[in-house]
Design an enzyme around this catalytic site. Sequence first.
Site, short mmCIF file in Angstrom:
data_model
loop_
_atom_site.label_atom_id
_atom_site.label_comp_id
_atom_site.label_asym_id
_atom_site.label_seq_id
_atom_site.Cartn_x
_atom_site.Cartn_y
_atom_site.Cartn_z
CG PHE A 162 -1.75 -1.10 1.52
CD1 PHE A 162 -3.07 -1.09 1.09
CD2 PHE A 162 -1.29 -2.22 2.21
CE1 PHE A 162 -3.92 -2.16 1.33
CE2 PHE A 162 -2.14 -3.29 2.46
CZ PHE A 162 -3.45 -3.26 2.02
CG ASP A 163 0.99 5.92 -1.56
OD1 ASP A 163 2.06 6.16 -0.97
OD2 ASP A 163 0.26 6.81 -2.02
N GLY A 164 0.80 5.18 1.33
CA GLY A 164 0.24 5.70 2.57
C GLY A 164 -0.77 6.81 2.36
CG PHE A 275 -4.23 -1.22 -3.45
CD1 PHE A 275 -5.13 -1.40 -4.49
CD2 PHE A 275 -4.02 -2.27 -2.57
CE1 PHE A 275 -5.82 -2.60 -4.64
CE2 PHE A 275 -4.70 -3.47 -2.70
CZ PHE A 275 -5.60 -3.63 -3.75
#
Length: 301
Positions: A162-164, A275
Amino acid sequence: MPDRDADPLIVAISSRTLFDMEDSHALFEREGIDAYADFQRAHEDDLLTPGVAFPLVRKLLALNEGAPAEAPRVEVILISRNSADSGLRIFNSIAHHGLAIKRAAFSNGAPPFPYIRPFGADLFLSANAEDVRNALVAGVAAATLLPSRAPQQRRDQLRIAFDGDAVIFDDEGERVSREGGLAAFAEHERNHAGEPLSGGPFRGFLDALHRLQEAFPTGQNAPIRTALVTARSVPAHERVIRTLREWGIRLDEALFLGGRAKGPFLEAFGADIFFDDSEHNIVSARGHVAAGHVPHGIANR
């Protein structure tokens, strides 16, 4: 023993991401729904080949091994703009590949996203950007998947990255950066290091995924492994760590890349899917792993 009362992780997925249907979709774009339906009926015994999300779905369903049939850990639901009639080819292909997908919604050309919430989906994956945006507006974690030539990842472990900002967290940091630059962002994060970030569109999915992880032993050989892959760098890392601690969420790995291209790092991690809200980062990732664009936050306005 599995918890029979625990809610399963529910992933809704479109037929164009589960199988490679780009040729027939191109026919639909050229000649319309009637020609498309005729084509699918004429080829309903021709098996579809796996699409970009097929390996992810297979790994998700494999997590049900050992769970009672009436209490699966994971459920995958097909959400399709096909009609049930033209969708027979899809279910023939699902049966051939041995995918335990039991529920479906066929909308016959209408937007199918209204059915996602009643199914209780934690995540929706589609090749249709409009459906993804509508799902996000309805409060469901969603991403647009495009065809990818990503290499096959290890078969014995599901790996999700995941991106943050604007994915797990809200887009507060990105808004500050766009308005004042990197220096303003760094100062903002130092001043707010002790304040947890607000949740983004994938907060609920991350919670559900974390609950699923807790059903299995931890460690290098756990069947699920997660990673945060963010453009943030020191000192902006502190607020992220404190936020996840506040939420009680475990991410197995965290990569603070300071603006470096994400694709090679995602390949090194072996992500089955990544994502991100940035189309630029999705372009970097797609040559290495399957990537889902999350059209949320200031970067997508």
